[in-house]
Write a protein that holds these residues in place. Sequence first.
Motif, short mmCIF file in Angstrom:
data_model
loop_
_atom_site.label_atom_id
_atom_site.label_comp_id
_atom_site.label_asym_id
_atom_site.label_seq_id
_atom_site.Cartn_x
_atom_site.Cartn_y
_atom_site.Cartn_z
N ALA A 73 0.85 -1.19 0.00
CA ALA A 73 0.00 0.00 0.00
C ALA A 73 0.88 1.24 0.00
O ALA A 73 2.04 1.20 0.38
CB ALA A 73 -0.90 -0.01 1.22
N PRO A 74 0.34 2.36 -0.44
CA PRO A 74 1.13 3.59 -0.45
C PRO A 74 1.63 3.92 0.95
O PRO A 74 0.92 3.75 1.93
CB PRO A 74 0.13 4.65 -0.93
N SER A 181 0.26 -2.21 11.23
CA SER A 181 -0.92 -2.55 10.44
C SER A 181 -1.32 -1.34 9.61
O SER A 181 -1.21 -0.20 10.08
CB SER A 181 -2.08 -2.96 11.36
N PHE A 182 -1.83 -1.61 8.39
CA PHE A 182 -2.09 -0.49 7.49
C PHE A 182 -3.12 -0.87 6.45
O PHE A 182 -3.14 -2.00 5.95
CB PHE A 182 -0.78 -0.06 6.81
N ALA A 187 -5.23 1.36 -2.30
CA ALA A 187 -4.77 -0.01 -2.54
C ALA A 187 -5.47 -0.92 -1.53
O ALA A 187 -4.84 -1.48 -0.64
CB ALA A 187 -3.25 -0.10 -2.42
N PRO A 188 -6.79 -1.09 -1.62
CA PRO A 188 -7.57 -1.71 -0.55
C PRO A 188 -7.23 -3.17 -0.28
O PRO A 188 -7.51 -3.67 0.81
CB PRO A 188 -9.02 -1.56 -1.04
N ALA A 202 -20.89 -8.51 3.45
CA ALA A 202 -20.40 -7.17 3.14
C ALA A 202 -19.28 -7.17 2.10
O ALA A 202 -19.02 -6.15 1.47
CB ALA A 202 -19.92 -6.48 4.41
N GLY A 203 -18.60 -8.30 1.93
CA GLY A 203 -17.49 -8.34 0.99
C GLY A 203 -16.26 -7.66 1.56
O GLY A 203 -16.13 -7.47 2.77
N ALA A 204 -15.36 -7.26 0.69
CA ALA A 204 -14.11 -6.62 1.12
C ALA A 204 -14.38 -5.22 1.66
O ALA A 204 -15.33 -4.55 1.26
CB ALA A 204 -13.13 -6.57 -0.03
#
Length: 460
Positions: A73-74, A181-182, A187-188, A202-204
């Motif tokens: 992720a960024p 943790s991030f 960038a989900p 609910a999904g991701a």
Amino acid sequence: MTRRVTRDLFNTAAALGLAMTAAGCGGGGGTPAGSGGAHGENGGTGAAAGTGAAAGTGAAAGTGGAGAGSGGAPGGDPYPTENVGAATRGGTMTFQNIGAPGYWGRRIEAEPGDPRCDVESATLDFSWGDEFCCRTRHEVTSASLSPFNEQMTLILRGPLRVKQLAVYQPGGAGDRWVRRSFWDRRAPQALADLKLTGPDGAGAFTGDLGNACHWYAMRDAPFPCGPGSDPYCPSGGPDVSYHGWEGAKLVVLLASMPYADDPALAPLSCADGPSDGWTDAPWVGFSASELMRDGWGKYHPCHCYANTDPGVGDGCGEINVFETVSEAEGLEYGNRDILSTGLRSYQVGHLGGSVCGKQRCDVASFPNTADLLDACGQAALDAGAVLDAEDPGGGCPVWRRPLDDRFFFILLDEAKRTIQVGIVHPAAIPASASELFPGLPEEVSQTSMDRLAALRLPER
């Protein structure tokens, strides 16, 4: 002597206006009260306050450290400054002298008649069968932030729009704090040691939480609930049995709290209807992970939340970091434009948790630049609020609900016995916090964390 208690948690949940699912969609209601009374999630002082309900089904807990890293992720790349509105002054609530020797009733695996069941010994008669509850005195000798130095789970309730979520802990070279943790909306899928669990189907996690929807954030480390687990938790689904963060920690959210009818969030609502007790009431909670794993949080009758009366909260610990107290129309304590912050534990029972009803706190009467307000004095605060567990008082600080983006943070400093809760506008970042905001880098110096703990917003 073991006692038998008959429970029907589904009917209890309905009576409290809960919408619970096996994945953790839940909430609760309360009775309005004054200082130290009962209402919603919080208790407290000031214009009106109270104790009450936590979120519903089991989430997770845990031990162990994970290395830093962005997980793809960024990192160090600030989120674009959009949806920020005019700059505001920010605010901090500093909770001092947190932690003390004491105990809470920890659930253990035992049979009826076991002498260790000295806090609670009850056979719970549910509609689906019997369940024995044994809680024993879990003695605490440390005064360093206890019980909030135990594993904790983050709870998010909508309406809420999250762009970034980061958790920092000590562990880097040279006493640096690392980003354990991030999650980043850009960038989900690139999660770094983070498990996000939401309502069934609910999904991701996208960062958009509909009205009354609950999500749980935990470390991506499964916790083995079931026989032999310690602290004991019944066998649960794989989506909720995870470790939380323990020791010192900093949680940061870049987020906003739009109203429930926001066009992007309205279709995502989890509310039962207009009368749902948590309609348009965002909440960021930080709870003892073992409380979440018990099953249905405080609504399961075998939980660590309270040593005495179930609503007191004098047990394993919970922080209502940012809570909108929502009530039926016409009551004087509810106000969807105000956020409350309060602590619950065996040390303090409650600390903070002031609220200010719509009749007293119409946010239109406060300056547009004010994030931190005084519920008692009906004015914007000109300096950060300080509340002391060993010296009750500290006024009646509350927050204006931010409809556009803010950095929300909670720093739990074990060495200083301090919990620092704050809101920072992305366009008005204090110089002392510039190493952390807006980039949320992979590592932050201890000096920067010390400055964050000493920050008192708004600055005069």
